[in-house]
Design a protein around this motif. Structure first.
Motif, PDB file in Angstrom:
ATOM      1  N   TYR A  69      41.446  -8.830   3.831  1.00 55.41           N
ATOM      2  CA  TYR A  69      41.653  -7.418   4.135  1.00 55.41           C
ATOM      3  C   TYR A  69      42.944  -7.239   4.939  1.00 55.41           C
ATOM      4  O   TYR A  69      43.284  -8.074   5.781  1.00 55.41           O
ATOM      5  N   PHE A  70      43.638  -6.131   4.707  1.00 52.39           N
ATOM      6  CA  PHE A  70      44.798  -5.782   5.523  1.00 52.39           C
ATOM      7  C   PHE A  70      45.095  -4.308   5.335  1.00 52.39           C
ATOM      8  O   PHE A  70      44.619  -3.669   4.385  1.00 52.39           O
ATOM      9  N   THR A  71      45.884  -3.750   6.254  1.00 51.46           N
ATOM     10  CA  THR A  71      46.295  -2.350   6.150  1.00 51.46           C
ATOM     11  C   THR A  71      47.773  -2.289   5.800  1.00 51.46           C
ATOM     12  O   THR A  71      48.525  -3.240   6.023  1.00 51.46           O
ATOM     13  N   SER A  72      48.191  -1.146   5.244  1.00 55.35           N
ATOM     14  CA  SER A  72      49.579  -0.959   4.837  1.00 55.35           C
ATOM     15  C   SER A  72      50.228   0.137   5.674  1.00 55.35           C
ATOM     16  O   SER A  72      49.549   0.891   6.370  1.00 55.35           O
ATOM     17  N   SER A  73      51.552   0.221   5.559  1.00 50.35           N
ATOM     18  CA  SER A  73      52.300   1.179   6.375  1.00 50.35           C
ATOM     19  C   SER A  73      52.049   2.625   5.967  1.00 50.35           C
ATOM     20  O   SER A  73      52.413   3.542   6.698  1.00 50.35           O
ATOM     21  N   ASP A  74      51.444   2.863   4.795  1.00 50.29           N
ATOM     22  CA  ASP A  74      51.100   4.231   4.414  1.00 50.29           C
ATOM     23  C   ASP A  74      49.652   4.563   4.737  1.00 50.29           C
ATOM     24  O   ASP A  74      49.110   5.551   4.254  1.00 50.29           O
ATOM     25  N   GLY A  75      49.003   3.714   5.556  1.00 55.15           N
ATOM     26  CA  GLY A  75      47.675   4.029   6.043  1.00 55.15           C
ATOM     27  C   GLY A  75      46.539   3.612   5.134  1.00 55.15           C
ATOM     28  O   GLY A  75      45.397   4.019   5.343  1.00 55.15           O
ATOM     29  N   ARG A  76      46.808   2.785   4.140  1.00 59.78           N
ATOM     30  CA  ARG A  76      45.732   2.327   3.256  1.00 59.78           C
ATOM     31  C   ARG A  76      45.072   1.071   3.814  1.00 59.78           C
ATOM     32  O   ARG A  76      45.686   0.284   4.535  1.00 59.78           O
ATOM     33  N   LEU A  77      43.815   0.880   3.450  1.00 62.60           N
ATOM     34  CA  LEU A  77      43.080  -0.353   3.703  1.00 62.60           C
ATOM     35  C   LEU A  77      42.860  -1.018   2.353  1.00 62.60           C
ATOM     36  O   LEU A  77      42.342  -0.387   1.425  1.00 62.60           O
ATOM     37  N   LEU A  78      43.266  -2.284   2.225  1.00 60.24           N
ATOM     38  CA  LEU A  78      43.169  -2.983   0.959  1.00 60.24           C
ATOM     39  C   LEU A  78      42.309  -4.226   1.098  1.00 60.24           C
ATOM     40  O   LEU A  78      42.237  -4.832   2.175  1.00 60.24           O
ATOM     41  N   ALA A  79      41.665  -4.611   0.002  1.00 63.48           N
ATOM     42  CA  ALA A  79      40.887  -5.845  -0.077  1.00 63.48           C
ATOM     43  C   ALA A  79      41.331  -6.614  -1.309  1.00 63.48           C
ATOM     44  O   ALA A  79      41.570  -6.029  -2.365  1.00 63.48           O
ATOM     45  N   VAL A  80      41.441  -7.941  -1.173  1.00 66.76           N
ATOM     46  CA  VAL A  80      41.803  -8.812  -2.290  1.00 66.76           C
ATOM     47  C   VAL A  80      40.710  -9.854  -2.452  1.00 66.76           C
ATOM     48  O   VAL A  80      40.325 -10.516  -1.480  1.00 66.76           O
ATOM     49  N   ASP A  81      40.205 -10.002  -3.665  1.00 69.94           N
ATOM     50  CA  ASP A  81      39.156 -10.967  -3.971  1.00 69.94           C
ATOM     51  C   ASP A  81      39.701 -12.387  -3.786  1.00 69.94           C
ATOM     52  O   ASP A  81      40.709 -12.746  -4.401  1.00 69.94           O
ATOM     53  N   VAL A  82      39.040 -13.207  -2.972  1.00 69.18           N
ATOM     54  CA  VAL A  82      39.578 -14.524  -2.657  1.00 69.18           C
ATOM     55  C   VAL A  82      39.445 -15.491  -3.828  1.00 69.18           C
ATOM     56  O   VAL A  82      40.156 -16.508  -3.875  1.00 69.18           O
ATOM     57  N   ARG A  83      38.572 -15.205  -4.779  1.00 66.92           N
ATOM     58  CA  ARG A  83      38.417 -16.108  -5.926  1.00 66.92           C
ATOM     59  C   ARG A  83      39.428 -15.801  -7.017  1.00 66.92           C
ATOM     60  O   ARG A  83      39.997 -16.716  -7.611  1.00 66.92           O
TER      61      ARG A  83
END
Length: 779
Positions: free
Chosen positions: A713-727
């Motif tokens: 998980y991480f946030t971006s400079s435009d205020g989004r929260l993102l998730a990336v599947d680790v598999r």
């Protein structure tokens, strides 16, 4: 693969098979300055490699300009450009490798589909304004913005080809008598005084590009470049057929004098007033989207997939967010599976309709294969679910209903533990403003059962279950709360560091009242580790304060470490100091692990290379190895200290493609590296000694990542929260942006916080969001 054959003669008759370590597969485009090839890195990353023509490689002046192009492209973040992966400007045939971005150029799109509709045009103009803001903040002037240099990627327009761009601090200058650019999109000053071209010239070009997208022609139109040049300098632009609500902004961009044009920031603010929310459909032409959908449906049918019963998903509506998010889970997960190509020839300035990554005239094509990640459940975002300001409370909170109109508590989600037979209940999504009038992104931590969030001048405690504000603590005086989330250490106290008055306060976690306070202005470095606040004085002396009482525990110098700037990691009992000596191949790093309770040295090691600690796990310390002229991360190193005075064990895994400005997190044997310049995310398995995958998130600036066993998980400079599947290494969740009315750039973006399956994160609009981490597809 045999060397590729060119169409020219002499040195150009046979093109190279490799540029550096990258094997050149096919020609994407060719122009007067070089040839652009499609290539694939060792890890499978698709790249566009620009190779300079042999005749120009012999010209010292051109080599200088090519170095300038590479430097300019590196300085600009990858969210709005094709990020530079590698380059060699001193090679016999200088080359630069950038990320390959599938999608047509604006020139190709308009040629095939005609003028853009008004909503799509607004989004294009806003995207280009945002791109120019990023380019100009990096100190670069593009000077050749035109339809063939704008890629219409799925997540927004990308500005490419910095071949004649110039950093503001560059020593290279335009020669007297030479005009560089493409006449229909050049500003008047590029004809009148080319040595004085600044950011305003790019704004003029943006206006011309917008007219082209709206009408299929330029604001100054003629078959003769000389007539066009005269019109640009003397005549008024032809804005016929430009939408009425955009025409005044376009006219302002096309002002004859640079000082009369808006800046990129001003243009973005005006665009927000033109339309409360931009149309967020993909830039990919509508017929291509239909083809993608049909291809995905065929794959589902061919694989025997069946549509599982849909269920109402939860969502959160934000006052400043777009009405709908273009970054749907399906589009994000399948991004990168498209292929695109373009080819053609053009003049040396690339003034024709260039290919996606090349120069000159050409055409491009894209096929959306859509190797989707399975059935995408439909979700309902309730437009009626808005942030409600609570009278007298000074905060906003929302309870979100499920798609059936009932509370979302009854919805189910896939359990985090693989193989579990019973579905876990879904967690309610919520959004809160800790203080309605406070600006700045809340940076949060978890402790004493509360979500503790810091904003300038304020610390708030929230209930992580529903976002209710439990208490607020105002920081008196001019000092604003220091950077980073408020730590909770021994005794369960909440600690507040202030920047300007340089004091530390310990707050009661239940009430927010001050338990103790101490002046720390004599110390230059401060770090909470365990139950100790480590303070470093100018002479290198370190003092450890008891975080429960504020009383000193110990004070001493750390042997071999003249500058004691500590690093620490959650769940680890040591504080670390790193000191690098030597340069290049001779660089060595001295690492000292210190017991924060006593100041004793636990172990001390000297390791090869320039190393920066990025994480700790199971008594081992993980490093990013820094190398190259641009201080990129070239490898990941794991060091396990020996026991009983024995020699430690070092494992080094080289990255197939280096990463810029990384932030990292360690989970088990895997290190996740997130680039702060372009959003590349790589997973490196230190046990298997290889990179598992690398994906391009398209995020220009990001927070440090956090991870569990399922997602990064991480946030971006435009205020989004993102998730990336680790598999799979694919984006699995992405919220709408939360920028609010702020155009400011923050020093550090808020890291997400993981609390019992919930993911919480702040954003620039002053809100804090709590979502179900078990189901990022439902965000």
């Amino acid at each position: 693969m045999a060397p590729q054959r060119g169409t020219g003669s002499g040195a150009e008759a046979e093109l190279p098979e490799y540029s550096g370590q990258y094997r050149l597969e096919s020609c994407l485009g060719s122009g007067g300055m070089g040839v652009v090839h499609l290539a694939t890195s060792t890890s499978g990353l698709r790249l566009a490699v620009k190779v300079v023509h042999a005749e120009f490689a012999k010209d010292p002046e051109f080599r200088g300009r090519f170095r300038q192009e590479v430097a300019a492209a590196r300085r600009v973040s990858g969210a709005f450009t094709a990020p530079v992966v590698d380059a060699d400007t001193d090679s016999p045939r200088p080359w630069m490798a950038t990320l390959f971005i599938p999608g047509p150029t604006l020139a190709e799109h308009v040629k095939r589909n005609g003028p853009m509709p008004p909503a799509q045009l607004r989004r294009l103009m806003a995207g280009l304004a945002e791109a120019l803001r990023d380019i100009h903040r990096a100190g670069v002037v593009h000077r050749d913005l035109k339809p063939s240099n704008v890629l219409l990627a799925e997540d927004g327009p990308k500005v490419i080809d910095f071949g004649i761009s110039r950093p503001k601090d560059s020593e290279l200058r335009t020669e007297t008598g030479k005009l560089i650019g493409t006449p229909p999109f050049m500003a008047p000053e590029q004809f009148r005084r080319p040595r004085e071209v600044g950011p305003a010239a790019d704004i003029f070009a943006l206006g011309s590009v917008t007219v082209h997208a709206a009408t299929g022609r330029g604001p100054f139109d003629s078959d003769s470049p000389y007539v066009v040049a005269y019109q640009v300098v003397h005549d008024e632009p032809d804005l016929t057929d430009v939408p009425a609500n955009l025409a005044p902004l376009v006219r302002a961009c096309l002002a004859k004098e640079p000082e009369d044009r808006p800046t990129a920031d001003e243009l973005m603010r005006e665009l927000r007033s033109v339309a409360a929310s931009y149309d967020t459909q993909s830039f990919v032409p509508s017929q291509r989207e239909r083809e993608r959908a049909r291809e995905k449906e065929k794959e589902r049918e061919g694989a025997g997939w069946t549509a599982s019963p849909g269920r109402g998903q939860t969502g959160v509506a934000f006052p400043s967010a777009p009405a709908a998010s273009a970054r749907s889970t399906a589009a994000a997960s399948d991004a990168g599976t498209d292929t695109g190509a373009g080819a053609g020839g053009g003049n040396g300035n690339g003034s024709g309709d260039g290919s996606a990554h090349g120069e000159g005239t050409g055409s491009g094509s894209g096929v959306g294969g859509g190797r989707g990640g399975g059935w995408r459940r439909k979700r309902v975002v309730l437009a009626a679910a808005s942030l409600v300001l609570v009278a007298g409370g000074g905060f906003a909170s929302v309870r979100v209903l499920g798609g059936d109109g009932g509370q979302a508590d009854g919805a189910t989600a896939t359990p985090r533990a693989s193989g579990a037979a019973v579905a876990a209940p879904a967690l309610k999504a919520w959004a809160t403003r800790p203080a309605a009038k406070k600006k700045g992104a809340p940076q949060c931590s978890y402790g004493a059962g509360k979500l503790l969030c810091r904003q300038p001048g304020l610390v708030s405690a929230l209930d992580p279950a529903d976002g209710t504000v439990l208490w607020r603590h105002t920081v008196d005086g001019a000092g604003a709360v220091g950077t980073g989330a408020p730590p909770v250490e021994s005794g369960g106290l909440v600690h507040v560091l202030t920047d300007q008055d340089r004091r530390v306060q310990a707050l009661d976690p239940d009430t927010g009242e001050v338990r103790w306070e101490r002046d720390i202005s004599a110390y230059g470095s401060r770090r909470f580790v365990g139950g100790t606040l480590l303070l470093t004085a100018a002479d290198g002396t370190v003092t450890g304060l008891d975080s429960a009482t504020g009383d000193p525990k110990w004070s001493r110098r750390i042997p071999g470490q003249p500058q004691a700037y500590f690093t620490s990691f959650d769940g680890d009992r040591s504080a670390y100091l790193a000191n690098v000596t030597g340069e290049g191949a001779a660089a060595r790093t001295r690492i000292t692990a210190v017991d924060p309770e006593t100041g004793d040295v636990r172990w001390d090691a000297r390791l090869d290379g320039r190393l920066e600690p990025v994480g700790a796990q199971d008594s081992a310390l993980y490093f990013a190895e820094i190398g190259g002229a641009y201080s990129d991360t070239v490898a990941v190193v794991r060091y396990a200290p020996g026991t009983g005075g024995g020699t430690g064990k070092t494992v080094r895994v080289a990255l197939p493609v280096r990463l810029e400005h990384i932030r990292a997190v360690v989970r088990g044997d895997v290190v996740y590296l997130l680039s702060g310049a372009g959003g590349s995310l790589a997973a490196v398995d230190m046990a298997a000694r290889k990179q598992l995958w690398r994906t391009e998130t398209g995020v220009a600036r990001s927070s440090a990542p956090v991870a569990d066993d399922q997602q990064v998980y991480f946030t971006s400079s435009d205020g989004r929260l993102l998730a990336v599947d680790v598999r799979k290494g694919r984006i699995s969740g992405d919220t709408p942006s939360r920028l609010g009315d702020s155009d400011r750039i923050t020093a550090s973006l808020p890291e997400p916080v993981l609390i019992d399956g919930r993911v919480c994160a702040g954003a620039l609009d002053g809100s804090v969001l709590g979502l179900d981490g078990n189901d990022p597809a439902g965000w």
